[in-house]
Scaffold this active site. Structure first.
Site, PDB file in Angstrom:
ATOM      1  N   GLU A 161      56.420  69.235  67.871  1.00 11.10           N
ATOM      2  CA  GLU A 161      56.506  69.188  66.425  1.00 11.10           C
ATOM      3  C   GLU A 161      57.314  67.965  65.998  1.00 11.10           C
ATOM      4  O   GLU A 161      58.415  67.739  66.482  1.00 11.10           O
ATOM      5  CB  GLU A 161      57.191  70.465  65.918  1.00 11.10           C
ATOM      6  CG  GLU A 161      57.454  70.458  64.428  1.00 11.10           C
ATOM      7  CD  GLU A 161      58.571  71.428  64.029  1.00 11.10           C
ATOM      8  OE1 GLU A 161      59.263  71.958  64.905  1.00 11.10           O
ATOM      9  OE2 GLU A 161      58.727  71.624  62.816  1.00 11.10           O
ATOM     10  N   ASP A 197      61.224  72.969  66.988  1.00  8.49           N
ATOM     11  CA  ASP A 197      62.628  73.266  66.687  1.00  8.49           C
ATOM     12  C   ASP A 197      62.890  74.766  66.737  1.00  8.49           C
ATOM     13  O   ASP A 197      61.998  75.569  66.508  1.00  8.49           O
ATOM     14  CB  ASP A 197      62.985  72.763  65.278  1.00  8.49           C
ATOM     15  CG  ASP A 197      63.006  71.241  65.227  1.00  8.49           C
ATOM     16  OD1 ASP A 197      63.115  70.621  66.311  1.00  8.49           O
ATOM     17  OD2 ASP A 197      62.887  70.685  64.121  1.00  8.49           O
ATOM     18  N   ASP A 204      64.156  76.593  64.626  1.00 16.14           N
ATOM     19  CA  ASP A 204      64.453  77.086  63.279  1.00 16.14           C
ATOM     20  C   ASP A 204      63.206  77.744  62.682  1.00 16.14           C
ATOM     21  O   ASP A 204      62.204  77.923  63.362  1.00 16.14           O
ATOM     22  CB  ASP A 204      64.954  75.936  62.398  1.00 16.14           C
ATOM     23  CG  ASP A 204      63.913  74.837  62.256  1.00 16.14           C
ATOM     24  OD1 ASP A 204      62.775  75.016  62.766  1.00 16.14           O
ATOM     25  OD2 ASP A 204      64.217  73.793  61.650  1.00 16.14           O
ATOM     26  N   ASP A 215      61.003  76.715  60.478  1.00 16.96           N
ATOM     27  CA  ASP A 215      59.790  75.895  60.472  1.00 16.96           C
ATOM     28  C   ASP A 215      59.172  75.819  61.865  1.00 16.96           C
ATOM     29  O   ASP A 215      57.957  75.908  62.021  1.00 16.96           O
ATOM     30  CB  ASP A 215      60.106  74.476  59.992  1.00 16.96           C
ATOM     31  CG  ASP A 215      60.345  74.443  58.491  1.00 16.96           C
ATOM     32  OD1 ASP A 215      60.040  75.476  57.839  1.00 16.96           O
ATOM     33  OD2 ASP A 215      60.843  73.415  57.985  1.00 16.96           O
TER      34      ASP A 215
END
Ligand code: 28G
Length: 636
Positions: free
Chosen positions: A428, A501, A503, A505
Site C-alpha cells: 500500500e 499499514d 492502521d 486504512d
C-alpha cells in the site's frame, strides 16, 4: 433410502484390519493431522456415530460437552452400542467398536453407516489417540461401563447400575503426547454441529462449552432441515423471494434434497453434501443440479420470449448469480473421489438429481411469474456484464501483445521465474512501495505498489473488475486470471504477501484485497498462497541497542529488559521505515513473520465477506461486536 442391508448386519462382519498401534504411529493417516484440526476430528468421529444412530431412526437427542479440562463428553439417546459377546472376537461388541480398527462396517459393506469423518475412521481411532476414554451404554435395563487408556481396555465391560433408558455416553481426553494442542475452538465445532443439525432435520443437538464462566450453550433443532439452512445462510442478504424453494426425491438406494433461494448478491453459494459430508470438490450431484437449472431456465426463457430467437442461451453462471443452494444426497454406496475425498463419484446420482429438480423447478417458475421475472432480469444483467468483461479481457490481451509486455508498469519483478521460490509483495502506498523496492532481495521478491481507493468487489460485477486500474495490475502480475478462468498452475509467485499499514486504512485495503482474492481467485486462498506481512508497531532504542516490537505485549517486554531510559518510536505507517529497516523487520525471510490466510470453511468465509463488505449496516455492526476475534483473525 432403503437400509435393506442392515438386517444382515451382525457382529461377525466386523473386520479386523490393523491394530491400534498403527493409528498411534501415524495419526495423520487417520485424522488428517495432529493440529487443532485433527483434534476437532476426534469430536466429529464420535458425533458422527451418534448421528448415524439418528439416521437409523433410533436417536433424537445428542449432547456434546467440552469439559473444563478439555475432555469431551458426547451422549445420545439411541439404542446403545450392543453389549453382547461378539462371537469372532469373544468380547462385547462395544469393546470391539472401541478397540478394533475399522470396526462398525464402514469398510466392510453391509453396514448402515452413511455419515463419516475424514477418512471414514471410527471410534477406535479416537480411542487410540485419547489418553483415556470411558464409555457407558444403557440398554433399557442396565448401565454398562468400560474404560480405556491409549486404546487399551483397563478392565472388562462392567454392569454398574440399572436404568429404563437407552443410549450411549462417551467421554474422552485427547492424548497430549499426540496432539499439538488440546484447546478446542468452540466456534469451529459449533459451525460443524449446526451444519449437522440442519442436515438431519428434527434431531436436537445441544452443544455446551464448560470452559467459559458462565458456560456457553447452544441448542440446535431445525425441523425445516436444509430449507432453514438456506434461510440461515441468507439471513444477512437481501432475498429476491420470501420462501425457500425446496425439492426432494427418494429412490431405493438414494435420496436427494435441494433447497434454494435467490438474493441480490453477485455471488453464487452452492453447498453440497453426500451422506452428510460436505463435498467441497463437488461431484455428480452438483453437475446434475447445475445442468437441470440451466436447462429449465433456458426453456422457460424461450417459451415466454424472454430470450428472443437470435439471443444466445443464458449460461449457468448467469443463472446462478445470487443463488444460494444446498444439495444433500444420501446414498448407500457413496464413492468419494478427489484429492481430499470430498468429490462424489456415483454416476447414477447425476440423473437422479437432474430429474428431481427438473419438473418441480419448471412448475415453480410457472407458478411464480413475478419471482421468475426478477431472477431473469438479474441473469440477463449478469450475462451482459460477462459479455462486457469478455470484451475488456480481449482488449487487455491485444494491448499487451502490441506493447510487447503483459506486466504492469509499476511492478518491480524478480529475476527468478520459478514460482516455488518467488514471492510478490503487494504494498500500500507509493512511498512504502519505494522502500520495498530498494530493500527487497530482487532475486526472488517482486514488488507491486498499490495506491488510492480500491474497488469493493462485493458490490460490483466482473465487468467492473476488468479495466479497474487498481485490480488489473494485481491480476496481470499474478498471471493466473480470475473467476471461472482462474488457473492456479499459471500463478507467477508462490507467495502473495499483502503489506499495508497497521492502521484503519491499511486494514481496509487488506480486507478489500482479501475479498477480491476470495471471490475471484478462491483457490489462491484455499491453497494457502495468501499472506499478510507483519510490520513492527514500535522501535525501541537505547544507545546502540535497537529492538522492534510487533505487539504491545512485546513492547512491554522490551522495556522491561532494556530499562526505562530508552526511546520508543511508534510506527504510524510503513513509510516511516527506510529500506533497510523494512527489509530487516518485515521482508527478510530469516527474521520476518508473515501470517498465512487460512479459510476454516467456505461458508463462514462467505458470511464474513458478505457482512463486512456488503450493504447491510446493522449486521456488520452486530458481527463486529460479536465476532471481534474472527475479524481480527481475518484482518490480522
Ligand atoms: C455417544 C457417543 C457416540 C451409537 C449405536 C447403536 C448401535 C451400534 C452404535 O451398532 C454396529 C451392529 C450390531 C455390532 C446397532 C444398537 C444395532 C442395534 C446399534 C454412538 C456392531 C454398532 N442396536 N449407537 N452402534 N453394531 N452411538 N454415540 O456411538 O453388531 S454407536
Amino acid at each position: 433410502m432403503s437400509n435393506n442391508n442392515t438386517t444382515n448386519y451382525d457382529e461377525t462382519q466386523i473386520q479386523v484390519l490393523e491394530g491400534l498401534e498403527a493409528v498411534r504411529k501415524r495419526p495423520g493417516m487417520y485424522i488428517g493431522s495432529t493440529s487443532v484440526r485433527g483434534l476437532h476430528h476426534l469430536v466429529y468421529e464420535i458425533v458422527d456415530n451418534a448421528i448415524d444412530e439418528a439416521l437409523a431412526g433410533f436417536c433424537k437427542n445428542i449432547s456434546i460437552d467440552i469439559n473444563k479440562d478439555n475432555s469431551v463428553t458426547v451422549i445420545d439417546d439411541g439404542r446403545g452400542i450392543p453389549i453382547g459377546i461378539q462371537p469372532k472376537m469373544g468380547i462385547p461388541a462395544v469393546e470391539v467398536v472401541f478397540t478394533v480398527l475399522h470396526a462398525g462396517g464402514k469398510f466392510g459393506g453391509g453396514g448402515y453407516k452413511v455419515s463419516g469423518g475424514l477418512h471414514g475412521v471410527g471410534a477406535s481411532v479416537v480411542n487410540a489417540l485419547s489418553s483415556y476414554l470411558e464409555v457407558e451404554v444403557s440398554n433399557g435395563e442396565h448401565v454398562y461401563y468400560q474404560r480405556y487408556e491409549r486404546g487399551k481396555s483397563c478392565g472388562p465391560l462392567r454392569k454398574i447400575g440399572n436404568t429404563d433408558q437407552t443410549g450411549t455416553k462417551v467421554t474422552f481426553m485427547a492424548d497430549d503426547a499426540v496432539f499439538e494442542t488440546l484447546e478446542y475452538d468452540y466456534d469451529v465445532l459449533l459451525t460443524r454441529m449446526r451444519e449437522q443439525a440442519f442436515l438431519n432435520a428434527g434431531i436436537t443437538i445441544v452443544f455446551t462449552d464448560h470452559r467459559t464462566e458462565p458456560e456457553t450453550k447452544t441448542v440446535m433443532c431445525h425441523e425445516g432441515g436444509i430449507r432453514e439452512f438456506v434461510g440461515y445462510i441468507n439471513r444477512n442478504k437481501e432475498n429476491l423471494h420470501p420462501h425457500v424453494i425446496y425439492f426432494d426425491s427418494k429412490k431405493e438406494d438414494a435420496e436427494v434434497e435441494i433447497a434454494m433461494q435467490y438474493t441480490d448478491s453477485y455471488n453464487e453459494t452452492l453447498i453440497s453434501f453426500a451422506n452428510n459430508i460436505n463435498t467441497t470438490e463437488g461431484g455428480t450431484h452438483e453437475i446434475g443440479f447445475k445442468s437441470a437449472l440451466t436447462r429449465v431456465f433456458n426453456d422457460y426463457a424461450r417459451k415466454y420470449n424472454i430470450l428472443k430467437e437470435n439471443d444466445k442461451n443464458l449460461s449457468g453462471e448467469d443463472i446462478r448469480e445470487g443463488l444460494t443452494a444446498i444439495i444433500s444426497v444420501k446414498v448407500t454406496e457413496a464413492q468419494f473421489e478427489g484429492q481430499t475425498k470430498t468429490k462424489l463419484g456415483n454416476s447414477e446420482v447425476r440423473s437422479l438429481v437432474e430429474n428431481a429438480i427438473g419438473d418441480k423447478l419448471a412448475a415453480f417458475l410457472e407458478e411464480n411469474p413475478a419471482v421468475s421475472r426478477t431472477i431473469f432480469d438479474k441473469a440477463l444483467t449478469a450475462a451482459r456484464a460477462r459479455e462486457a468483461a469478455r470484451k475488456a479481457r480481449e482488449l487487455t490481451r491485444k494491448s499487451a501483445l502490441s506493447s510487447g509486455s503483459s506486466l504492469p508498469g509499476k511492478l518491480a519483478d524478480c529475476s527468478d521465474k520459478n514460482p516455488e521460490n518467488t514471492e510478490i509483495y503487494i504494498v500500500e502506498g507509493d512511498s512504502a512501495g519505494g522502500s520495498a523496492k530498494q530493500g527487497r532481495d530482487r532475486s526472488f521478491q517482486a514488488i507491486l505498489p498499490l495506491w488510492g481507493k480500491m474497488l469493493n468487489v462485493e458490490k460490483s460485477r466482473i465487468d467492473k473488475v476488468y479495466g479497474n486500474d487498481k485490480l488489473m495490475p494485481v491480476i496481470t502480475a499474478l498471471g493466473a486470471g480470475i473467476g471461472e478462468e482462474f488457473d492456479l498452475s499459471k500463478l507467477r509467485y508462490g507467495k502473495v504477501i499483502i503489506m499495508a499499514d497497521a492502521d484503519v486504512d491499511g486494514s481496509h485495503i487488506r480486507t478489500l484485497l482479501l475479498t477480491f482474492f476470495f471471490r475471484y481467485m478462491r483457490p489462491l486462498v484455499e491453497e494457502g498462497h495468501v499472506y499478510i506481512a507483519q510490520p513492527p508497531l514500535y522501535k525501541v532504542s537505547r544507545g546502540k541497542q535497537l529492538r522492534y516490537a510487533y505487539s504491545d505485549k512485546q513492547l512491554a517486554q522490551h522495556l522491561e529488559e532494556i530499562g526505562e531510559k530508552c526511546e520508543v518510536q511508534r510506527y504510524k505507517g510503513l513509510g516511516e521505515m527506510n529500506a533497510g529497516q523494512l527489509w530487516e523487520t518485515t521482508m527478510d525471510p530469516a527474521t520476518r513473520t508473515i501470517l498465512r490466510v487460512e479459510l476454516e470453511d467456505a461458508i463462514t468465509a462467505d458470511e464474513i465477506f458478505t457482512v463486512l463488505m456488503g450493504d447491510k449496516v446493522e449486521p456488520r455492526r452486530q458481527f463486529i461486536e460479536a465476532y471481534a476475534k474472527t475479524v481480527r483473525n481475518l484482518d490480522i
